[in-house]
Enzyme design. Structure first.
Site, PDB file in Angstrom:
ATOM      1  N   TRP A  58       0.723  -1.057  -0.200  1.00 32.57           N
ATOM      2  CA  TRP A  58      -0.013  -0.127   0.111  1.00 32.57           C
ATOM      3  C   TRP A  58       0.890   1.260  -0.039  1.00 32.57           C
ATOM      4  CZ3 TRP A  58      -1.475   3.416   4.385  1.00 32.57           C
ATOM      5  CH2 TRP A  58      -0.666   3.144   5.600  1.00 32.57           C
ATOM      6  N   ASP A  59       2.191   1.047   0.277  1.00 36.62           N
ATOM      7  CA  ASP A  59       3.211   2.373   0.242  1.00 36.62           C
ATOM      8  C   ASP A  59       2.942   3.057  -1.043  1.00 36.62           C
ATOM      9  OD1 ASP A  59       3.848   0.234   1.900  1.00 36.62           O
ATOM     10  OD2 ASP A  59       6.291   0.567   1.723  1.00 36.62           O
ATOM     11  N   GLU A 118       0.902  -1.713  13.108  1.00 36.54           N
ATOM     12  CA  GLU A 118       0.811  -3.240  13.161  1.00 36.54           C
ATOM     13  C   GLU A 118       1.335  -3.787  14.758  1.00 36.54           C
ATOM     14  OE1 GLU A 118       3.677  -3.776  10.096  1.00 36.54           O
ATOM     15  OE2 GLU A 118       2.136  -3.924   8.452  1.00 36.54           O
ATOM     16  N   LYS A 122       2.924   1.891  16.364  1.00 33.68           N
ATOM     17  CA  LYS A 122       4.099   1.701  15.336  1.00 33.68           C
ATOM     18  C   LYS A 122       4.255   3.059  14.489  1.00 33.68           C
ATOM     19  CE  LYS A 122       6.020  -1.401  11.815  1.00 33.68           C
ATOM     20  NZ  LYS A 122       5.776  -2.452  10.910  1.00 33.68           N
ATOM     21  N   GLN A 123       3.205   3.386  13.944  1.00 40.76           N
ATOM     22  CA  GLN A 123       3.151   4.471  12.890  1.00 40.76           C
ATOM     23  C   GLN A 123       1.827   4.982  12.734  1.00 40.76           C
ATOM     24  OE1 GLN A 123       3.653   0.642  10.096  1.00 40.76           O
ATOM     25  NE2 GLN A 123       2.930   2.401   8.403  1.00 40.76           N
TER      26      GLN A 123
END
Ligand code: BGC
Length: 772
Positions: A357-358, A488, A600-601
């Protein structure tokens, strides 16, 4: 963190040879042209630590999955970008003694990646164990002007001896992937030989049956005069070479020109491959090294014209952003809709060259603004071409009636990732793919894309969401259970705010898109509905689900909740974490990570970035403060989103701080993992931090808009973008924004909500007056 790359505006420079840094440098100095690419391995023999890497875009091997506990629905393979035939080999022996930097004394070693012109240069002096001294200067590039070709010029001076140099130039197809699950080799030989002076070898991938023909032609000069002696052929399994023995006097210079071609069965009939490779070599030989190089310089000049960023007053930042832009352009050129952007591009094996998906969430904005429209469009068409596979992927998991679930990781449209919490649960990727279509049309104005491709994809995605939600009698709302968000560090959660938000948006957007196509082209609309077997009741269902979607919210903190139950976790801040505990993914057990509140992000904030216009500044600020203090940014994709949002909140210092975390991530080896390859997709995030963050660029109502600020560390920054047929240069200093329109068409641009018509030429706009 390392700090050995020398500052330079256009070059990546390493001085002195440190074998411990070699694998990091092999990644950093990688070269490529969208069709092929390679790590900066040495041409001559090297017995030290190295990760050999030559890659051909789109050619992969389905390596049999290795997992502990098999789950129904797992794909049985993981697609790997293949370490392909090594065509750079030029082995040198002086009176039988091998030049090997692992055993020689090395002086004056210098490696330069020239980003302006797109080539790699290396020079050194090596004293062999016998005391013989050789001076070497090598230069090589993968041609971006003719992407089947590459070339090397390798110059050796016998500095202090007279004797015999043996030069062996090879194509070595007997190579392996370091990450091969069962220690297997992935290639088998089809044929090899010489056609006149050109060596060729055709290799086939096991299982996938791709064929790649690699050909090389070597020309040798002694003191600038062609060497007449014939080279002796050497042939072994998957290996072909020619060797020549050359008597030299002290001070003599031997120059080796090696031209290489790589062609694959993706672009030629298998029977025509060898002919195509030798024809490419003939083109190269006829042009000669200098002319090929000139074409390379011109092609790169054009790329920089379209997408350079200039930073005045900070060489490290300048070097970093150019490095990011350069690597993105080496990885993807947008000529072929079957190709995509792997998180490591052509610089390593980890994450392969597969699509994540990046691409949609991070890379699309970069290519939209810095390359012709076709380039970003081809990234969208890639997913369109894989729609049927996405429908089959959803069917495997029990969905039906044309619901499409795009894979988390793919090469050809099939899912090849196998960790249940990601493969089955990280379904938000479907939303990013729909958002990219919206983003493309918002930027380019090319709404015809919906009728030609987009609508079918949007319908498949909306159908998936409709089947993936369920009605909660308790909440009196639709909910989405058992997902993993972008964060994640939480798995199998219920009602991830980001996923619910995207799902509802997708269903609304699919309906809107259908209405647009109907209004523009009724017969095409009917044809699409018929083709996908559409029942207009589906529109009503989508709207009804989107209207009744449940979004977790915490009244007390006034923030959207990342997921149900997030507040049950012990609420700690990243600032309370001891430095020795970071990064968490290396220091804590997975169990501890899952139970903690650490993120995480960007997750909620990723959604607020996508749909920024829906939120007022106070809401954004509350959520930003809350989530930023809990985010550990252990994905390289994370800091750029935080940087952009900090810029929106006028927190200039924070915006700059997050930018720094992405910009030199690989150059300074922040995460100790550059040796595995570069973080190509997060490089687009660095670009976004400057253009969407500092310059505050967005497209609203078909118009470009800027809300800029200048980081106090810089004197000015400027960037080139293309927008709807115009080519613009935007320069931001502390007092002024200047726009140079290099096209004859006038373009309307808003700066802090005031609109200016920018005709051809330069217009200076005072920022002081506007921001007051
Ligand atoms: C990130 C994902 C990303 C992947 C590949 C992971 O670490 O969490 O969001 O898609 O890396 O870049």
């Amino acid at each position: 963190m390392k700090n050995y790359i020398k500052p330079s505006e256009w070059n990546i420079v390493e001085e002195g040879f440190d074998p411990h840094l070699n694998k990091i440098s092999e990644s950093l100095f990688s070269i490529g042209n969208g069709r092929m690419g390679q790590r900066a391995n040495f041409e001559e023999a090297y017995t030290g630590d190295t990760l050999q890497g030559n890659y051909v875009a789109g050619v992969y091997y389905p390596d049999k999955t290795r997992v502990g506990w098999w789950k129904n629905g797992y794909p049985d393979y993981f697609a790997k970008v293949l370490n392909a035939a090594n065509w750079i080999g030029i082995d040198i022996k002086a009176d039988g003694e091998t030049l090997d930097l692992n055993t020689a004394k090395v002086r004056d070693f210098k490696r330069v990646l020239n980003m302006k012109a797109g080539y790699l240069e290396r020079s050194f002096t090596a004293e062999l164990q016998s005391g013989k001294v050789l001076r070497v200067i090598s230069k090589r590039f993968c041609s971006i002007a003719d992407d089947e070709l590459a070339a090397i010029r390798y110059e050796v001076v016998a500095q202090n001896f007279s004797g015999t140099l043996t030069i062996t130039t090879a194509i070595d197809g007997d190579v392996k992937n370091q990450d091969s699950n069962y220690d297997e080799k992935f290639w088998e030989e089809v044929s090899k030989g010489f056609q006149a002076e050109t060596a060729y070898i055709t290799l086939r991938t096991k299982k996938t049956n791709f064929e790649v023909c690699t050909a090389t032609n070597t020309q040798i000069q002694l003191n600038n005069k062609a060497v007449g002696a014939k080279a002796a052929p050497i042939e072994k399994e998957k290996y072909i070479a020619s060797a020549i023995e050359l008597p030299v006097e002290a001070g003599d210079t031997v120059t080796i020109y090696k031209y290489a071609a790589n062609v694959s069965s993706q672009n030629y009939d298998k029977a025509a491959l060898q002919g195509a490779a030798t024809a490419a070599i003939a083109r190269a030989v006829e042009a000669g090294f200098d002319a090929l190089f000139e074409a390379q310089v011109a092609a790169w000049a054009n790329k920089w014209e379209e997408g350079d960023i200039l930073i005045e007053g900070d060489v490290a930042a300048q070097q970093a952003i150019r490095f990011n832009i350069f690597q993105l352009n080496q990885t993807y050129t947008g000529k072929d809709a079957r190709l995509n952007i792997g998180p490591k591009g052509f610089t390593g094996e980890k994450y392969g060259g597969s699509t994540y998906w990046d691409t949609e969430a991070y890379c699309i904005p970069f290519y939209l603004a810095t390359a012709p429209q076709e380039v970003a469009k081809n990234l969208l068409v890639y997913r369109h071409n894989q729609l049927q596979k996405a429908i089959e992927n959803a069917e495997k998991l029990g969905f039906k009636d044309g619901a499409a679930l795009y894979p988390m990781v793919t090469m050809n449209g099939e899912e090849c990732h196998n960790e249940w919490e990601i493969t089955f649960e990280e379904i938000h990727r479907n939303g990013a793919i729909a958002f990219a279509i919206y983003n493309y049309i918002r930027y380019t104005g090319d709404a015809s894309y919906l009728a030609s491709h987009g609508l079918e994809v949007l319908i498949g995605i909306a159908r998936f969401w409709k089947q993936r939600v369920n009605w909660s009698a308790e909440k009196n709302k639709f909910v989405i259970l058992g997902v993993t968000g972008p964060n994640e560090y939480e798995n199998n959660i219920n009602n991830n705010w980001y996923t619910n938000k995207l799902a509802a948006w997708c269903m609304r957007y699919a309906k809107e898109a259908a209405e647009l196509v109907k209004a523009e082209d009724a017969s095409r609309y009917e044809a699409i509905l018929k083709q996908v077997n559409f029942n207009t009741q589906e529109f009503e269902d989508w709207t009804s689900i989107a209207d009744q979607m449940y979004y977790p919210y915490d009244e007390k903190a006034g923030v959207f909740l990342q997921q149900d139950g997030y507040m049950d976790k012990e609420q700690m801040l990243v600032s309370e974490l001891p430095a020795a505990d970071r990064p968490l993914n290396q220091k804590w057990s997975w169990d501890r990570i899952l139970r903690s509140c650490f993120i995480k992000q960007a997750d909620v904030l990723q959604g607020m970035y996508f749909f920024e216009d829906e939120f007022d500044t106070e809401t954004l600020e509350r959520n930003f403060k809350f989530y930023e203090s809990r985010t550990v940014h252990e994905s390289s994709l994370s800091p750029c989103v935080h940087s952009i949002l900090a810029a929106r909140l006028s927190d200039e210092e924070k915006a700059y701080e997050f930018y720094l975390r992405t910009a030199r991530l690989d150059l300074d080896d922040y995460n100790n993992d550059t040796e595995d390859g570069l973080h190509i997709t997060s490089m687009a995030g660095t670009w976004m931090s400057i253009v969407e963050g500092f310059a505050g660029m967005k497209v609203r109502d078909n118009k470009l808009q800027f809300n800029p600020f200048l980081p106090s560390q810089w004197q000015s920054f400027s960037f080139n973008i293309g927008f709807r047929g115009t080519q613009l240069k935007i320069k931001i200093s502390s007092a002024e924004l200047s726009i140079t329109n290099n096209s004859s068409e006038t373009v309307a641009v808003s700066v802090f909500n005031e609109t200016f018509d920018i005709a051809q030429g330069e217009k200076k706009i005072s920022l002081k007056a506007l921001s007051l």
